[in-house]
Design an enzyme around this catalytic site. Structure first.
Site, PDB file in Angstrom:
ATOM      1  N   ASP A  12      -0.659   5.430  -7.498  1.00 36.28           N
ATOM      2  CA  ASP A  12       0.120   5.526  -6.257  1.00 36.28           C
ATOM      3  C   ASP A  12      -0.117   4.317  -5.351  1.00 36.28           C
ATOM      4  O   ASP A  12      -1.209   3.754  -5.334  1.00 36.28           O
ATOM      5  CB  ASP A  12      -0.254   6.826  -5.529  1.00 36.28           C
ATOM      6  CG  ASP A  12       0.762   7.200  -4.463  1.00 36.28           C
ATOM      7  OD1 ASP A  12       1.915   6.731  -4.541  1.00 36.28           O
ATOM      8  OD2 ASP A  12       0.400   7.949  -3.547  1.00 36.28           O
ATOM      9  N   ASN A  14       2.355   1.642  -4.906  1.00 29.46           N
ATOM     10  CA  ASN A  14       3.180   0.462  -5.205  1.00 29.46           C
ATOM     11  C   ASN A  14       4.133   0.120  -4.069  1.00 29.46           C
ATOM     12  O   ASN A  14       4.279  -1.036  -3.683  1.00 29.46           O
ATOM     13  CB  ASN A  14       4.044   0.714  -6.447  1.00 29.46           C
ATOM     14  CG  ASN A  14       3.240   0.722  -7.715  1.00 29.46           C
ATOM     15  OD1 ASN A  14       2.086   0.335  -7.712  1.00 29.46           O
ATOM     16  ND2 ASN A  14       3.849   1.172  -8.798  1.00 29.46           N
ATOM     17  N   ARG A  16       4.116   0.850  -0.839  1.00 35.28           N
ATOM     18  CA  ARG A  16       3.478   0.328   0.373  1.00 35.28           C
ATOM     19  C   ARG A  16       2.977  -1.098   0.148  1.00 35.28           C
ATOM     20  O   ARG A  16       3.118  -1.962   1.008  1.00 35.28           O
ATOM     21  CB  ARG A  16       2.298   1.241   0.778  1.00 35.28           C
ATOM     22  CG  ARG A  16       2.720   2.445   1.579  1.00 35.28           C
ATOM     23  CD  ARG A  16       1.624   3.490   1.619  1.00 35.28           C
ATOM     24  NE  ARG A  16       1.527   4.203   0.357  1.00 35.28           N
ATOM     25  CZ  ARG A  16       0.479   4.929  -0.018  1.00 35.28           C
ATOM     26  NH1 ARG A  16      -0.582   5.022   0.769  1.00 35.28           N
ATOM     27  NH2 ARG A  16       0.489   5.562  -1.168  1.00 35.28           N
ATOM     28  N   ARG A  25       9.811  -2.632  -1.643  1.00 34.68           N
ATOM     29  CA  ARG A  25       9.067  -1.639  -2.420  1.00 34.68           C
ATOM     30  C   ARG A  25       9.062  -2.003  -3.901  1.00 34.68           C
ATOM     31  O   ARG A  25       8.053  -1.868  -4.597  1.00 34.68           O
ATOM     32  CB  ARG A  25       9.686  -0.235  -2.246  1.00 34.68           C
ATOM     33  CG  ARG A  25       9.497   0.371  -0.855  1.00 34.68           C
ATOM     34  CD  ARG A  25      10.086   1.787  -0.803  1.00 34.68           C
ATOM     35  NE  ARG A  25       9.621   2.619  -1.885  1.00 34.68           N
ATOM     36  CZ  ARG A  25       8.468   3.304  -1.888  1.00 34.68           C
ATOM     37  NH1 ARG A  25       7.701   3.278  -0.827  1.00 34.68           N
ATOM     38  NH2 ARG A  25       8.115   4.026  -2.930  1.00 34.68           N
ATOM     39  N   HIS A  29       6.311  -2.262  -7.314  1.00 40.16           N
ATOM     40  CA  HIS A  29       6.362  -1.658  -8.650  1.00 40.16           C
ATOM     41  C   HIS A  29       6.119  -2.722  -9.717  1.00 40.16           C
ATOM     42  O   HIS A  29       5.412  -2.491 -10.691  1.00 40.16           O
ATOM     43  CB  HIS A  29       7.720  -0.982  -8.886  1.00 40.16           C
ATOM     44  CG  HIS A  29       7.924   0.236  -8.023  1.00 40.16           C
ATOM     45  ND1 HIS A  29       6.988   1.241  -7.933  1.00 40.16           N
ATOM     46  CD2 HIS A  29       8.955   0.613  -7.209  1.00 40.16           C
ATOM     47  CE1 HIS A  29       7.431   2.175  -7.099  1.00 40.16           C
ATOM     48  NE2 HIS A  29       8.612   1.819  -6.643  1.00 40.16           N
ATOM     49  N   LEU A 122      -6.841   3.964 -28.974  1.00 35.89           N
ATOM     50  CA  LEU A 122      -6.637   4.575 -27.651  1.00 35.89           C
ATOM     51  C   LEU A 122      -5.257   5.205 -27.650  1.00 35.89           C
ATOM     52  O   LEU A 122      -4.307   4.619 -28.171  1.00 35.89           O
ATOM     53  CB  LEU A 122      -6.700   3.474 -26.572  1.00 35.89           C
ATOM     54  CG  LEU A 122      -6.165   3.836 -25.180  1.00 35.89           C
ATOM     55  CD1 LEU A 122      -7.114   4.804 -24.478  1.00 35.89           C
ATOM     56  CD2 LEU A 122      -6.016   2.578 -24.308  1.00 35.89           C
ATOM     57  N   ARG A 172      -6.814   8.919  -8.351  1.00 32.47           N
ATOM     58  CA  ARG A 172      -5.566   8.675  -7.635  1.00 32.47           C
ATOM     59  C   ARG A 172      -5.798   7.515  -6.686  1.00 32.47           C
ATOM     60  O   ARG A 172      -6.662   7.596  -5.797  1.00 32.47           O
ATOM     61  CB  ARG A 172      -5.094   9.895  -6.850  1.00 32.47           C
ATOM     62  CG  ARG A 172      -3.774   9.586  -6.096  1.00 32.47           C
ATOM     63  CD  ARG A 172      -3.149  10.765  -5.399  1.00 32.47           C
ATOM     64  NE  ARG A 172      -1.839  10.379  -4.872  1.00 32.47           N
ATOM     65  CZ  ARG A 172      -0.746  11.137  -4.888  1.00 32.47           C
ATOM     66  NH1 ARG A 172      -0.803  12.340  -5.391  1.00 32.47           N
ATOM     67  NH2 ARG A 172       0.399  10.696  -4.398  1.00 32.47           N
ATOM     68  N   ARG A 178      -3.817  14.222  -2.931  1.00 33.69           N
ATOM     69  CA  ARG A 178      -3.084  15.380  -3.431  1.00 33.69           C
ATOM     70  C   ARG A 178      -2.765  15.168  -4.910  1.00 33.69           C
ATOM     71  O   ARG A 178      -2.889  14.058  -5.423  1.00 33.69           O
ATOM     72  CB  ARG A 178      -1.814  15.624  -2.613  1.00 33.69           C
ATOM     73  CG  ARG A 178      -0.887  14.429  -2.506  1.00 33.69           C
ATOM     74  CD  ARG A 178       0.372  14.794  -1.688  1.00 33.69           C
ATOM     75  NE  ARG A 178       1.181  13.624  -1.445  1.00 33.69           N
ATOM     76  CZ  ARG A 178       1.367  13.050  -0.246  1.00 33.69           C
ATOM     77  NH1 ARG A 178       0.785  13.553   0.828  1.00 33.69           N
ATOM     78  NH2 ARG A 178       2.140  11.996  -0.128  1.00 33.69           N
TER      79      ARG A 178
END
Ligand code: IPE
Ligand code: IPE
Ligand code: MG
Length: 224
Positions: A12, A14, A16, A25, A29, A122, A172, A178
């Protein structure tokens, strides 16, 4: 020292990051993909067997179309550019979530999964159009339809993660605490680390530090 087999990450921050550095924005990303590459490398170094990356939630469809299109184009070019390299590194790709994208992207995802399906170093689980609530509802429905008893074993067999051990560690990034509808069942006993840094700023050292701290935790699973 705790063994570590499975790391799950909610990538989370990206948007901002992009707004702050490039007034866009989407630029965040794009930068976030570089972190994905770093963390895949670091996971191999740490001998992690499963890396689950939350890339797009069922709720992310609420975003503007322009951003959604950018994200899926980014994914497409990532796969086109990197799948050969991942395959050479003996890395397996699995998609979690329902593949309801363009015909072209669905095909590319299926092809990438098939190509790497026998790889063993992996396993990267890419959560795309993933939502834990719908995963659980569908699993309950399947147990019911097959006239099976509702118990833990039968439910787990019908989750999209059925062949994957539960995450040992959840990270996170992005300074938000959250779960955003991610692996609600599977995270029941995971160690959770919330990281202040935005995903594009997160690096190998941050990752290694979290793993080091994870290894020191006393995991009880209800015992003492
Ligand atoms: C997470 O970054 C990536 C996706 C949801 C695709 P965000 O886009 O949510 O970034 P912020 O939280 O708005 O900064
Ligand atoms: C969670 O991030 C989903 C992904 C990282 C793909 P969001 O940024 O979408 O979560 P909320 O909406 O802030 O909870
Ligand atoms: Mg976000």
């Amino acid at each position: 020292m705790n063994p570590i087999k499975h790391v799950a990450i909610i990538m989370d921050g990206n948007g901002r990051w992009g707004l702050k550095h490039k007034n866009s924005r989407n630029a965040g990303h794009k930068e976030g993909v570089r972190t994905v590459e770093k963390i895949i490398k670091a996971s191999v170094k740490n001998k992690i067997k499963f890396l689950t990356l939350y890339a797009f939630s069922t709720e992310n469809w609420k975003r503007p179309k322009k951003e959604i299109n950018f994200l899926f184009n980014l994914l497409e070019s990532f796969l086109l550019n990197k799948i050969e390299d991942l395959h050479k590194q003996n890395i397996k790709l699995k998609i979690l979530g329902y593949k309801k994208f363009s015909l072209k992207l669905n095909k590319l995802l299926n092809k990438s999964e098939k190509k790497t399906s026998k790889n063993t170093k992996l396993q990267i689980n890419l959560a795309l159009n993933y939502g834990s609530k719908s995963e659980l509802i569908n699993a309950f429905k399947k147990v019911h339809k097959n006239n099976k008893r509702i118990n833990e074993k039968n439910l787990v067999k019908n989750l999209q993660t059925k062949d994957i051990p539960d995450p040992d560690l959840l990270i996170r990034t992005g300074n938000t605490k959250r779960l955003s509808n991610f692996l609600l069942w599977q995270l029941a006993y995971s160690e959770i680390f919330f990281e202040k840094k935005l995903w594009p700023d997160f690096n190998e050292k941050d990752y290694n530090d979290i793993i080091k701290n994870y290894k020191k935790i006393k995991r009880n699973f209800g015992n003492i």
